[in-house]
Design a protein around this motif. Structure first.
Motif, PDB file in Angstrom:
ATOM      1  N   ALA A 193       2.060 -23.571  51.075  1.00  0.00           N
ATOM      2  CA  ALA A 193       2.266 -24.945  50.616  1.00  0.00           C
ATOM      3  C   ALA A 193       3.519 -25.586  51.205  1.00  0.00           C
ATOM      4  CB  ALA A 193       2.347 -24.972  49.086  1.00  0.00           C
ATOM      5  N   GLY A 194       4.243 -24.863  52.051  1.00  0.00           N
ATOM      6  CA  GLY A 194       5.410 -25.445  52.699  1.00  0.00           C
ATOM      7  C   GLY A 194       6.717 -25.240  51.961  1.00  0.00           C
ATOM      8  N   PHE A 195       6.803 -24.143  51.194  1.00  0.00           N
ATOM      9  CA  PHE A 195       8.028 -23.830  50.462  1.00  0.00           C
ATOM     10  C   PHE A 195       8.634 -22.537  50.983  1.00  0.00           C
ATOM     11  CE2 PHE A 195       5.850 -26.533  47.338  1.00  0.00           C
ATOM     12  CZ  PHE A 195       6.880 -27.375  46.955  1.00  0.00           C
ATOM     13  N   GLU A 196       9.934 -22.409  50.761  1.00  0.00           N
ATOM     14  CA  GLU A 196      10.679 -21.189  51.089  1.00  0.00           C
ATOM     15  C   GLU A 196      11.263 -20.618  49.807  1.00  0.00           C
ATOM     16  OE1 GLU A 196      14.919 -19.968  53.259  1.00  0.00           O
ATOM     17  OE2 GLU A 196      14.021 -21.932  53.626  1.00  0.00           O
ATOM     18  N   LEU A 197      10.917 -19.380  49.499  1.00  0.00           N
ATOM     19  CA  LEU A 197      11.422 -18.741  48.289  1.00  0.00           C
ATOM     20  C   LEU A 197      12.918 -18.490  48.412  1.00  0.00           C
ATOM     21  CD1 LEU A 197      10.818 -17.425  45.529  1.00  0.00           C
ATOM     22  CD2 LEU A 197      10.393 -15.277  46.756  1.00  0.00           C
ATOM     23  N   ILE A 198      13.670 -18.919  47.411  1.00  0.00           N
ATOM     24  CA  ILE A 198      15.121 -18.731  47.398  1.00  0.00           C
ATOM     25  C   ILE A 198      15.508 -17.543  46.527  1.00  0.00           C
ATOM     26  CG2 ILE A 198      17.332 -19.761  46.736  1.00  0.00           C
ATOM     27  CD1 ILE A 198      16.139 -22.492  47.287  1.00  0.00           C
ATOM     28  N   ARG A 199      14.931 -17.497  45.339  1.00  0.00           N
ATOM     29  CA  ARG A 199      15.383 -16.493  44.390  1.00  0.00           C
ATOM     30  C   ARG A 199      14.299 -16.201  43.370  1.00  0.00           C
ATOM     31  NH1 ARG A 199      21.077 -16.816  40.972  1.00  0.00           N
ATOM     32  NH2 ARG A 199      21.176 -14.612  40.398  1.00  0.00           N
ATOM     33  N   THR A 200      14.278 -14.970  42.880  1.00  0.00           N
ATOM     34  CA  THR A 200      13.333 -14.566  41.844  1.00  0.00           C
ATOM     35  C   THR A 200      14.101 -14.027  40.649  1.00  0.00           C
ATOM     36  OG1 THR A 200      11.637 -14.012  43.482  1.00  0.00           O
ATOM     37  CG2 THR A 200      11.389 -13.065  41.288  1.00  0.00           C
ATOM     38  N   PHE A 201      13.808 -14.569  39.485  1.00  0.00           N
ATOM     39  CA  PHE A 201      14.396 -14.094  38.238  1.00  0.00           C
ATOM     40  C   PHE A 201      13.321 -13.322  37.470  1.00  0.00           C
ATOM     41  CE2 PHE A 201      16.732 -17.903  39.336  1.00  0.00           C
ATOM     42  CZ  PHE A 201      18.044 -17.619  39.034  1.00  0.00           C
ATOM     43  N   ARG A 202      13.686 -12.190  36.930  1.00  0.00           N
ATOM     44  CA  ARG A 202      12.791 -11.428  36.055  1.00  0.00           C
ATOM     45  C   ARG A 202      13.498 -11.253  34.718  1.00  0.00           C
ATOM     46  NH1 ARG A 202      12.250  -8.943  41.163  1.00  0.00           N
ATOM     47  NH2 ARG A 202      10.103  -8.882  41.948  1.00  0.00           N
ATOM     48  N   VAL A 203      12.882 -11.734  33.664  1.00  0.00           N
ATOM     49  CA  VAL A 203      13.522 -11.698  32.347  1.00  0.00           C
ATOM     50  C   VAL A 203      12.520 -11.268  31.283  1.00  0.00           C
ATOM     51  CG1 VAL A 203      15.288 -13.436  32.859  1.00  0.00           C
ATOM     52  CG2 VAL A 203      13.055 -14.172  32.044  1.00  0.00           C
ATOM     53  N   VAL A 204      13.062 -10.847  30.156  1.00  0.00           N
ATOM     54  CA  VAL A 204      12.345 -10.487  28.929  1.00  0.00           C
ATOM     55  C   VAL A 204      11.557  -9.187  29.111  1.00  0.00           C
ATOM     56  CG1 VAL A 204      10.908 -11.242  27.029  1.00  0.00           C
ATOM     57  CG2 VAL A 204      12.135 -12.952  28.370  1.00  0.00           C
ATOM     58  N   LEU A 205      12.261  -8.118  28.867  1.00  0.00           N
ATOM     59  CA  LEU A 205      11.632  -6.790  28.863  1.00  0.00           C
ATOM     60  C   LEU A 205      11.007  -6.503  27.502  1.00  0.00           C
ATOM     61  CD1 LEU A 205      11.300  -4.437  30.856  1.00  0.00           C
ATOM     62  CD2 LEU A 205      13.404  -3.460  29.919  1.00  0.00           C
ATOM     63  N   LEU A 206      11.614  -7.065  26.448  1.00  0.00           N
ATOM     64  CA  LEU A 206      11.099  -6.902  25.081  1.00  0.00           C
ATOM     65  C   LEU A 206      11.017  -8.296  24.449  1.00  0.00           C
ATOM     66  CD1 LEU A 206      10.213  -4.916  22.907  1.00  0.00           C
ATOM     67  CD2 LEU A 206      12.597  -4.694  22.205  1.00  0.00           C
ATOM     68  N   PRO A 207       9.801  -8.873  24.321  1.00  0.00           N
ATOM     69  CA  PRO A 207       9.681 -10.271  23.907  1.00  0.00           C
ATOM     70  C   PRO A 207       9.859 -10.530  22.418  1.00  0.00           C
ATOM     71  CG  PRO A 207       7.515  -9.367  24.379  1.00  0.00           C
ATOM     72  CD  PRO A 207       8.508  -8.316  24.764  1.00  0.00           C
ATOM     73  N   LYS A 208       9.768  -9.519  21.593  1.00  0.00           N
ATOM     74  CA  LYS A 208       9.955  -9.689  20.156  1.00  0.00           C
ATOM     75  C   LYS A 208      11.369  -9.288  19.770  1.00  0.00           C
ATOM     76  CE  LYS A 208       5.885 -11.102  18.716  1.00  0.00           C
ATOM     77  NZ  LYS A 208       5.712 -12.379  18.004  1.00  0.00           N
ATOM     78  N   LYS A 209      11.914 -10.002  18.802  1.00  0.00           N
ATOM     79  CA  LYS A 209      13.294  -9.722  18.394  1.00  0.00           C
ATOM     80  C   LYS A 209      13.348  -8.539  17.448  1.00  0.00           C
ATOM     81  CE  LYS A 209      17.551 -11.785  16.702  1.00  0.00           C
ATOM     82  NZ  LYS A 209      18.230 -13.018  16.247  1.00  0.00           N
ATOM     83  N   ILE A 210      13.976  -7.487  17.906  1.00  0.00           N
ATOM     84  CA  ILE A 210      14.262  -6.311  17.088  1.00  0.00           C
ATOM     85  C   ILE A 210      15.776  -6.140  17.128  1.00  0.00           C
ATOM     86  CG2 ILE A 210      13.910  -3.835  16.812  1.00  0.00           C
ATOM     87  CD1 ILE A 210      11.305  -4.146  18.387  1.00  0.00           C
ATOM     88  N   PRO A 211      16.461  -6.215  16.003  1.00  0.00           N
ATOM     89  CA  PRO A 211      17.921  -6.169  16.003  1.00  0.00           C
ATOM     90  C   PRO A 211      18.467  -5.045  16.886  1.00  0.00           C
ATOM     91  CG  PRO A 211      17.105  -6.570  13.794  1.00  0.00           C
ATOM     92  CD  PRO A 211      15.897  -6.295  14.642  1.00  0.00           C
ATOM     93  N   LEU A 212      19.442  -5.392  17.697  1.00  0.00           N
ATOM     94  CA  LEU A 212      20.139  -4.499  18.621  1.00  0.00           C
ATOM     95  C   LEU A 212      19.249  -4.070  19.784  1.00  0.00           C
ATOM     96  CD1 LEU A 212      22.147  -2.232  16.143  1.00  0.00           C
ATOM     97  CD2 LEU A 212      22.911  -4.289  17.323  1.00  0.00           C
ATOM     98  N   LEU A 213      18.056  -3.582  19.502  1.00  0.00           N
ATOM     99  CA  LEU A 213      17.199  -3.047  20.559  1.00  0.00           C
ATOM    100  C   LEU A 213      16.781  -4.123  21.555  1.00  0.00           C
ATOM    101  CD1 LEU A 213      15.689  -0.666  21.764  1.00  0.00           C
ATOM    102  CD2 LEU A 213      13.771  -1.165  20.208  1.00  0.00           C
ATOM    103  N   SER A 214      16.398  -5.302  21.068  1.00  0.00           N
ATOM    104  CA  SER A 214      15.939  -6.367  21.964  1.00  0.00           C
ATOM    105  C   SER A 214      17.048  -6.811  22.905  1.00  0.00           C
ATOM    106  CB  SER A 214      15.430  -7.564  21.153  1.00  0.00           C
ATOM    107  OG  SER A 214      14.293  -7.208  20.415  1.00  0.00           O
TER     108      SER A 214
END
Length: 490
Positions: A193-214
């Motif tokens: 499509a005519g774009f150049e990738l600059i950067r990739t972010f990977r986030v959220v290994l644990l999507p539910k909130k568990i105190p401390l563990l998340s």
């Protein structure tokens, strides 16, 4: 006897089939739009994490187009100065418009939307729910200007079984998902499509909130190479592939910060070449105690055909001196050339060529490629440069071989975007190199190294003294910026 071939069903086997897919998704969303915000409200931890990352990437107050915006939650979260959301069903558009009346929402297929661009940022969500990803991205390209950034928000295909199970069990919003795409798939679409990738972010290994563990999983484990590839969400930042500009159309400002450099002024004028449409040389005298000021004034008198200017620096540090020169400059391209002339002025055209070609938004000189002349750089300085470049590359994901080379070149328009971030990293940068590199990273600019030849200064003495103290300060800057640029969104 020849067997009769079955008739071709044009509605099933041709492009009409994609229209049927789109209608099915629009009708599905029409039925489920009233419940979509419920799922956002039921998962505040996950959606808050993604919104935090998008706010990290998108400058507040900019124009933002959000293709497949759903309820408008993410569009509102990034605080656009002008925000337009596009969705495929009237019911979802009505939900978004009611929730965020200060934003504009339009009912349209994302590949058909004809906006009033260009937009500073184009955000594309629900890639997995898009029948024709390439058509969407080609239309996104039409909404971009030369400095726009495209942001793709998508799920990690490794999560497909778990997410589909969650939808079947009523633990996740019901969706129609024809595409589970890898990072490599998305990059392929971007290139087409005519774009150049600059950067990739990977986030959220644990999507539910568990105190401390998340928080431990998402702020510590998710940053570890290998484990980061297991994160649930991928956000890709890309730019339109730059169109090269004719070098002869670009005006240039060469900023020469100087303090007690009287013996190098005349040589600087003689060796700095005329470049582009015109070159102005700005000497920034940082309250020198020798004859530097008179040497600059003499150079102005001796070279009436050259555009030479004198700017008085504040006498605080090199960085403040350079910023004074940048703010006074009139050229489209801004260059820094240290007055010691250890980096050859004759190589400045290489920087302009790289900038004009679109190789990068910030062209960073690298002294660590060619052999360094004897006594040009002390051993401790050399090892420090190596160490800090390694740390910068490790912490920020940009390979930079020499973070501390004083010769850097960027567009004046991009410096204006970086300027608001100067001094925002927790430890003041006395030299300016890290302010530019950190700012360029935060603004999703492309940083590109350019090897230079580094020679011993001919006149004067180095200003880089107190090596241990300076090294400690730089280390503190790196760690402070890392906390802001990496931990800010984890």
């Amino acid at each position: 006897m020849r067997s009769q071939e079955p008739p071709v069903d044009s509605g099933r086997w041709r492009l009409d089939a994609l229209d049927g897919e789109r209608r099915a998704r629009s009708e599905f969303q029409e039925r489920t739009a009233g419940r979509r915000q419920h799922w956002v409200d039921a998962n505040p931890y996950y959606y808050g994490k993604v919104a935090r990352l998008l706010r990290h990437i998108i400058e507040p107050g900019c124009s933002v187009l959000h293709l497949r915006c759903e309820t408008g939650y993410f569009l509102d979260a990034v605080a656009p100065g002008r925000g337009i959301g596009v969705e495929i069903s009237p019911a979802m558009v009505a939900v978004a418009a009611k929730a965020y009346p200060h934003l504009e929402f339009v009912c349209s297929e994302p590949q058909d939307y004809a906006g009033q661009g260009p937009f500073d940022y184009v955000l594309c969500s629900n890639i997995s729910d898009t029948p024709d990803v390439l058509a969407l991205l080609e239309n996104a390209a039409r909404q971009c200007g030369p400095r726009s950034r495209l942001i793709l928000y998508s799920y990690n295909y490794l999560w497909q079984p778990l997410l589909e199970w969650a939808s079947r069990r009523g633990r996740r919003a019901p969706v129609m998902e024809p595409n589970w795409l890898s990072i490599e798939d998305l990059q392929c679409f971007l290139n087409l499509a005519g774009f150049e990738l600059i950067r990739t972010f990977r986030v959220v290994l644990l999507p539910k909130k568990i105190p401390l563990l998340s928080e431990f999983a998402n702020r510590v484990l998710a940053w570890i190479p290998g484990l980061s590839s297991l994160c649930m969400t991928s956000v890709l930042v890309a730019r339109p592939v730059p169109r090269p500009r004719p070098v002869g159309d670009i005006s240039v400002s060469v900023i020469v910060p100087c303090k007690n450099e009287e013996g190098n002024i005349a040589a600087a004028v003689a060796r700095i070449p005329e470049m582009g449409r015109g070159t102005e040389i700005i000497f920034c005298d940082d309250k020198s105690t020798d004859e530097t000021l008179r040497a600059v004034e003499q150079a102005i008198r001796d070279n009436p055909r050259r555009n030479i200017r004198l700017v008085h620096g504040p006498g605080v540090c090199k960085a403040h001196n350079v910023w004074c020169g940048f703010r006074a400059a009139t050229g489209e391209a801004l260059m820094i050339l240290d007055a010691d002339l250890a980096v050859m002025p004759e190589e400045l055209p290489y920087f302009l060529n790289a900038l004009a070609a679109g190789s990068g938004d910030l062209i960073n000189g690298s002294r660590m490629v060619y052999p360094i002349a004897n006594n040009a750089m002390k051993f401790l300085n050399f090892m420090g440069n190596k160490g800090f470049s390694f740390l910068f590359s490790l912490l920020f994901g940009h390979y930079i071989k020499d973070t501390l080379c004083g010769t850097k070149v960027l567009w004046r328009e991009d410096f204006k975007r970086i300027e608001s971030l100067i001094g925002a990293w927790g430890v003041e940068d006395l030299w300016g190199d890290y302010d530019l590199l950190f700012g360029a990273t935060k603004r999703s600019l492309v940083i590109h190294d350019l090897p230079v030849h580094y020679q011993e200064r001919i006149s004067g003495v180095t200003k880089m003294r107190r090596v241990f103290w300076n090294g400690l300060r730089m280390l503190r800057m790196l760690l402070a910026a890392w906390r802001k640029l990496r931990l800010e969104y984890y």
